[in-house]
Design a protein around this motif. Structure first.
Motif, PDB file in Angstrom:
ATOM      1  N   THR A  49       5.224  -3.706  41.661  1.00  0.00           N
ATOM      2  CA  THR A  49       4.498  -4.336  40.558  1.00  0.00           C
ATOM      3  C   THR A  49       4.121  -3.287  39.517  1.00  0.00           C
ATOM      4  O   THR A  49       3.547  -2.248  39.849  1.00  0.00           O
ATOM      5  N   VAL A  50       4.455  -3.573  38.262  1.00  0.00           N
ATOM      6  CA  VAL A  50       4.120  -2.681  37.148  1.00  0.00           C
ATOM      7  C   VAL A  50       2.929  -3.270  36.402  1.00  0.00           C
ATOM      8  O   VAL A  50       2.927  -4.449  36.041  1.00  0.00           O
ATOM      9  N   ILE A  51       1.928  -2.437  36.170  1.00  0.00           N
ATOM     10  CA  ILE A  51       0.689  -2.854  35.507  1.00  0.00           C
ATOM     11  C   ILE A  51       0.575  -2.161  34.146  1.00  0.00           C
ATOM     12  O   ILE A  51       0.808  -0.954  34.035  1.00  0.00           O
ATOM     13  N   ASP A  52       0.219  -2.911  33.132  1.00  0.00           N
ATOM     14  CA  ASP A  52      -0.066  -2.374  31.808  1.00  0.00           C
ATOM     15  C   ASP A  52      -1.556  -2.033  31.760  1.00  0.00           C
ATOM     16  O   ASP A  52      -2.400  -2.909  31.605  1.00  0.00           O
ATOM     17  N   ALA A  53      -1.884  -0.730  31.900  1.00  0.00           N
ATOM     18  CA  ALA A  53      -3.286  -0.320  31.977  1.00  0.00           C
ATOM     19  C   ALA A  53      -4.056  -0.658  30.708  1.00  0.00           C
ATOM     20  O   ALA A  53      -5.269  -0.899  30.750  1.00  0.00           O
ATOM     21  N   GLY A  63      -7.477  -7.748  30.279  1.00  0.00           N
ATOM     22  CA  GLY A  63      -7.493  -8.893  29.379  1.00  0.00           C
ATOM     23  C   GLY A  63      -6.690 -10.056  29.915  1.00  0.00           C
ATOM     24  O   GLY A  63      -7.205 -11.179  30.055  1.00  0.00           O
ATOM     25  N   TYR A  64      -5.416  -9.804  30.265  1.00  0.00           N
ATOM     26  CA  TYR A  64      -4.597 -10.935  30.710  1.00  0.00           C
ATOM     27  C   TYR A  64      -4.860 -11.313  32.160  1.00  0.00           C
ATOM     28  O   TYR A  64      -4.544 -12.420  32.581  1.00  0.00           O
ATOM     29  N   SER A 121      -1.699 -11.761  16.803  1.00  0.00           N
ATOM     30  CA  SER A 121      -2.906 -11.699  17.618  1.00  0.00           C
ATOM     31  C   SER A 121      -2.546 -11.386  19.069  1.00  0.00           C
ATOM     32  O   SER A 121      -1.756 -12.112  19.689  1.00  0.00           O
ATOM     33  N   LYS A 122      -3.129 -10.325  19.619  1.00  0.00           N
ATOM     34  CA  LYS A 122      -2.866  -9.961  21.011  1.00  0.00           C
ATOM     35  C   LYS A 122      -3.474 -10.969  21.979  1.00  0.00           C
ATOM     36  O   LYS A 122      -3.062 -11.036  23.140  1.00  0.00           O
TER      37      LYS A 122
END
Length: 340
Positions: free
Chosen positions: A129-133, A138-139, A270-271
């Protein structure tokens, strides 16, 4: 084939824009020249963006499954593709890159079934699993699937940590430990790379049976729309008669876009509602085709020699269900693109 008597399968999962493709491509230069890897990739929409990047690498082959999630509605296609890869290429390893909303358990159970069908010729090696730090906290709040991906995995790779402070990174780690306190958590190298020995040969014991694994309505989380400017076949943007030939150098039917206009338009996204944009753009003045990868406010443009991207703009936009069409309207107007 490898000295193994079986072909190991590594499943790479992670939310939209986490950096899964970058991770996979970073592994290839570190492998022996004769080590054969085939990538089976699942993409949202019908725009084969990351697959085009992968095809420019040293992968033995890239197989795509489009327009759906292969852990649920396209499970049959996934099984067929894996068996075809085994028979056609006999690779040393198969890497499966899931769509950003894929729940790994359903996919893993299907691979376990293939293990039985092939009497061990194919084996699940690991769920990665790759996580966007930068964006995980947020997500994570709005995505049950993001939580599942971090809960049921053999290793968690923390990507984009260089873009956050130590305090923010500690917050991400606290969230991850709450979700899964037993799985190793490792920071990627800057840019998303890791040593293959870290994730190959794990021989996972996960998903041996279905007891204890909950399912998720993951496919309801993400909405996808396509933006088009030009078609590559007909002149919808120009005003000459139907008997006249389309000419990209003719100002009346030039569907190219300037880089400045593109970058300005990207800054309007918008993020919160839009999580991922990827596709092809044809740039002025030379008409070069660039691959656009945008995720949570950051983007890359990569040149491709592929001439198939005849449209001036062909983008897949992904985000929160029920919000994407509204949130992408200003962006589409800036590009003079239509939403389909």
């Amino acid at each position: 084939m490898s000295p193994n008597s079986f072909i190991p399968i590594t499943v790479v999962t992670g939310f939209l824009g986490a950096g899964k493709t970058s991770l996979i491509l970073s592994l290839l230069p570190q492998l022996p020249a004769d080590y054969k890897v085939v990538l089976l990739k699942n993409e949202f929409g019908d725009v084969e963006v990351d697959s085009k990047l992968a095809q420019q690498s040293s992968l033995t082959a890239v197989s795509e499954i489009l327009n759906g999630c292969m852990c649920c509605v396209l499970v049959g296609q996934m099984q067929t593709a894996i068996l075809e890869i085994k028979d056609k290429y006999r690779p040393d390893r198969i890497i499966i890159e899931c769509s950003g909303s894929a729940f790994p358990a359903t996919l893993a159970f299907q691979i376990r079934e293939i293990e039985r069908q092939t009497e061990g010729e194919l084996k699940l090696d690991a769920i990665v699993t790759v996580i966007d730090a930068e964006n995980f906290t947020g997500y994570e709040d709005s995505s049950p699937t993001a939580k599942m991906q971090s809960s049921y995995t053999d290793i968690i790779l923390i990507n984009k940590w260089e873009h956050v402070s130590e305090r923010q990174l500690d917050t991400v780690l606290d969230h991850l430990h709450t979700l899964n306190d037993t799985t190793p958590k490792v920071k990627c190298e800057a840019g998303g790379g890791v040593d293959p020995q870290l994730i190959f040969g794990l021989e996972t014991k996960l998903f041996m049976d279905k007891v204890g694994y909950e399912d998720s309505a993951h496919h309801d989380e993400v909405e996808t729309v396509t933006l088009l400017r030009g078609t590559g076949q007909a002149c919808t943007n120009c005003h000459h008669g139907p008997e006249e030939k389309h000419d990209a150098q003719d100002d009346r039917c030039d569907d190219r876009i300037s880089r400045d206009v593109l970058e300005t338009a990207l800054n309007t996204l918008s993020k919160e509602s839009i999580w991922r944009v990827k596709g092809f753009v044809r740039i002025r003045p030379d008409g070069d085709v660039l691959i656009l990868n945008w995720a949570f406010g950051r983007f890359q443009l990569t040149r491709t020699e592929d001439g198939e991207a005849a449209s001036g703009v062909r983008l897949t936009v992904m985000g929160e269900r029920g919000e994407v069409r509204r949130a992408v309207r200003k962006f589409a107007t800036s590009l003079e693109a239509r939403i389909v």
